[in-house]
Write an enzyme that holds these catalytic residues in place. Structure first.
Site, PDB file in Angstrom:
ATOM      1  N   ARG A  93      14.920   4.916  -1.194  1.00  0.00           N
ATOM      2  CA  ARG A  93      15.672   3.783  -1.761  1.00  0.00           C
ATOM      3  C   ARG A  93      17.170   3.951  -1.540  1.00  0.00           C
ATOM      4  NH1 ARG A  93      10.781   1.848  -1.536  1.00  0.00           N
ATOM      5  NH2 ARG A  93       9.454   2.242  -3.347  1.00  0.00           N
ATOM      6  N   ARG A 154       3.421  10.275   3.926  1.00  0.00           N
ATOM      7  CA  ARG A 154       3.981  10.541   2.594  1.00  0.00           C
ATOM      8  C   ARG A 154       3.434  11.841   2.015  1.00  0.00           C
ATOM      9  NH1 ARG A 154       2.937   5.514  -1.099  1.00  0.00           N
ATOM     10  NH2 ARG A 154       4.390   6.635  -2.487  1.00  0.00           N
ATOM     11  N   LYS A 184       2.872  12.910  -8.277  1.00  0.00           N
ATOM     12  CA  LYS A 184       2.029  11.711  -8.193  1.00  0.00           C
ATOM     13  C   LYS A 184       1.074  11.845  -7.002  1.00  0.00           C
ATOM     14  CE  LYS A 184       5.527   9.097  -5.557  1.00  0.00           C
ATOM     15  NZ  LYS A 184       6.496   7.994  -5.587  1.00  0.00           N
ATOM     16  N   HIS A 197      -1.483  -1.131  -3.528  1.00  0.00           N
ATOM     17  CA  HIS A 197      -0.572  -2.269  -3.663  1.00  0.00           C
ATOM     18  C   HIS A 197      -1.315  -3.580  -3.418  1.00  0.00           C
ATOM     19  CE1 HIS A 197       2.388   0.949  -3.029  1.00  0.00           C
ATOM     20  NE2 HIS A 197       3.225   0.177  -3.690  1.00  0.00           N
ATOM     21  N   ASP A 269       1.887   4.088 -12.423  1.00  0.00           N
ATOM     22  CA  ASP A 269       2.428   3.452 -11.227  1.00  0.00           C
ATOM     23  C   ASP A 269       2.726   2.004 -11.611  1.00  0.00           C
ATOM     24  OD1 ASP A 269       3.259   3.113  -8.605  1.00  0.00           O
ATOM     25  OD2 ASP A 269       1.426   3.919  -7.717  1.00  0.00           O
TER      26      ASP A 269
END
Length: 548
Positions: A93, A154, A184, A197, A269
């Site tokens: 981010r 990831r 996580k 998602h 989440d």
């Protein structure tokens, strides 16, 4: 003495809250843009939001982020926790001019857990300088199956021990530098073949398999004192056949709290992800998560959804459906984290770093070193790497890319950066930029460029998942032109064209990785990376050729 002061502060703060403010502490919200809208400011000023999660769209510059966190802190009667997903690589981010780190699989490719420690140290220093307290990292999911690469780059790698060791190294660095790390996605979703998602995945493994694989990194992190765990929106029938982990008391209370002994903060989440939102009304999802044992309910997007979840949880508390004692314990855990990482942080971890550390040359140098150490040469049958091209040789760069490949990523464009860096080293270079699923026009354009070139550089992305891309790459290889294929995402692309004569893996396309792979191709840096995953039928984990 310190623990006594923490307990006193927590209990005094808790006793001053009514039900509305206690539920507010359990809510983690986000908003659009670099300035908090009026409604968010009212929530914060009223003590009705305990945490704020930041995304790239909230960030204009380091100074602006520091001002934003300070401004909202000044409004809140109780210290806020600021959270961010700063895993490195594709989930970053804080972009340039902050230091951009390679992703976790790239760190795994260095073969040294110390790489994870170095990366986390820099990320922690820069986050703390900006007023951020929590990094929603590291990822402890295991990329155990090449056919199920939803987590992909990831993840640190394919074995429980590797993910454990790299995760523990990152965890230690975050704690050392005053950032609360959130491991996580519990109890481990690396073996999912669906993106939560968009869908609700199911992982059908037995409890015995989970204990030997998925749970290993989490248990080690808990034993090492991890302070925060994020849940996964995944069904694990071995524990609960009806509710995903985020909403399951059997997973969060039975497995996480009682069996593994976790005493820290449990965060969901994002509750607007379709794995939850498509199956449960917004308000009900918040209530079920709280009943399951979640302390922090993350609702990054959508004011209406945030208000609905807050109101539903408050109503459940007032009706008695949500036990008062459960809420009090959640708020105690949240306040304990706030005391440690916000109220007493300077005393416990030293003064907050100055804003000037964000993106400083020393940090960027480390990021470049880690990216360079990750580049992996799997095959070079013709000795093409490093490139030694005559000045008149025609080089074609053919790049398959999208601004982003999944909803967890921030949009970015990489083709021009690749082209410009290659062209700076070899001016006689052309670029063909295609999507991962090129149509007839794109295919013709690429083949025409190959026909006019002497050497090809093919930058692929998840080619094993896009038949059009893998077919075109195969056709380009069949032209007979010398070609190097560079997998800029998952390293599994070689499975789609297993006879590619020269093949490298870069594990991401962040700016720092693009620079590293171009340097490696042109012999400006040694290549020393090793596969952190296996390529079934081709290469085992640990394979990697060295170049001087």
């Amino acid at each position: 003495m310190i623990m006594d002061r923490q307990t006193s502060w927590v209990e005094a703060t808790l006793s001053g809250m009514d039900e509305a403010h206690r539920v507010g502490q359990m809510l983690g919200i986000g908003f659009q843009g670099p300035e908090a809208p009026a409604e968010v400011r009212r929530w914060v000023a009223g003590g009705l939001a305990g945490s704020v999660i930041l995304f790239a769209h909230n960030i204009a510059s380091p100074a602006q982020v520091a001002d934003l966190t300070a401004d909202l802190q000044s409004l809140s009667p109780i210290p806020l926790l600021f959270l961010i997903d700063q895993e490195g690589g594709i989930v970053t981010r804080l972009q340039d001019p902050a230091t951009v780190m390679p992703g976790q699989m790239a760190l795994g490719a260095t073969s040294s857990p110390q790489s994870a420690h170095r990366a986390a140290t820099i990320l922690a220093r820069e986050m703390r300088a900006l007023g951020i307290h929590v990094d929603l990292a590291p990822v402890l999911d295991i990329q155990s199956d090449a056919a199920k690469a939803v987590m992909g780059i990831r993840s640190f790698g394919e074995t429980a021990e590797m993910v454990r060791d790299f995760g523990l190294a990152a965890l230690a660095a975050y704690e050392q530098h005053g950032i609360l790390a959130c491991v996580k996605h519990f109890p481990g979703k690396g073996d999912s073949n669906l993106d939560s998602h968009l869908y609700l995945p199911t992982i059908p493994h037995s409890r015995e398999r989970m204990a030997q694989m998925e749970l290993v990194p989490f248990k080690a992190a808990i034993d090492a004192g991890a302070g925060m765990v994020m849940t996964s929106h995944v069904l694990f029938p071995a524990y609960d056949a009806e509710l995903p982990a985020t909403l399951s008391p059997r997973v969060l209370q039975g497995l996480l709290r009682r069996e593994l002994g976790f005493q820290g903060l449990v965060a969901t989440d994002a509750l607007e992800m379709k794995a939850i939102a498509d199956h449960f009304p917004a308000g009900r999802s918040g209530v079920l998560a709280a009943l399951a044992g979640a302390d922090l309910l993350l609702v990054p997007h959508g004011l209406d959804r945030q208000q609905e979840i807050y109101s539903a949880v408050l109503a459940a508390l007032r009706s008695g459906e949500l036990p008062r004692r459960s809420v009090e314990e959640s708020v105690r855990r949240i306040l304990a984290a706030k005391w440690r990482y916000a109220v007493a942080a300077d005393e416990l971890y030293g003064p907050r770093p100055p804003l000037e550390v964000v993106g400083c040359p020393e940090h960027r140098q480390v990021a470049g070193e880690l990216a360079t150490a990750s580049i992996t040469l799997l095959r070079d049958e013709a000795g093409l790497v490093p490139l030694r091209l005559p000045a008149e040789a025609r080089l074609a760069v053919i790049d398959f890319s999208l601004p982003r490949f999944s909803l967890v990523e921030e949009a970015r464009r990489t083709a021009q950066s690749l082209h410009s860096q290659v062209q700076a080293r070899h001016p006689h270079t052309s670029l063909v930029s295609l999507t991962p699923q090129p149509g007839a026009e794109g295919r013709a354009q690429a083949l025409a460029a190959a026909g006019e070139a002497d050497v090809l550089l093919l930058f692929t992305r998840n080619a094993d998942q896009y038949p059009e891309q893998s077919s075109l790459v195969q056709a380009l290889l069949e032209t007979g032109r010398p070609a190097a294929v560079v997998a800029m995402r998952n390293p599994f692309d070689l499975l789609a064209f297993p006879k590619a004569p020269t093949y490298l893996a870069a594990y991401g396309d962040a700016s720092v990785t693009i620079g590293a792979v171009v340097r490696a191709l042109f012999g400006e840096a040694p290549i020393s990376g090793h596969l952190p995953v296996s390529l079934p039928g081709l290469y085992p984990r640990g394979h990697g050729l060295r170049s001087a």
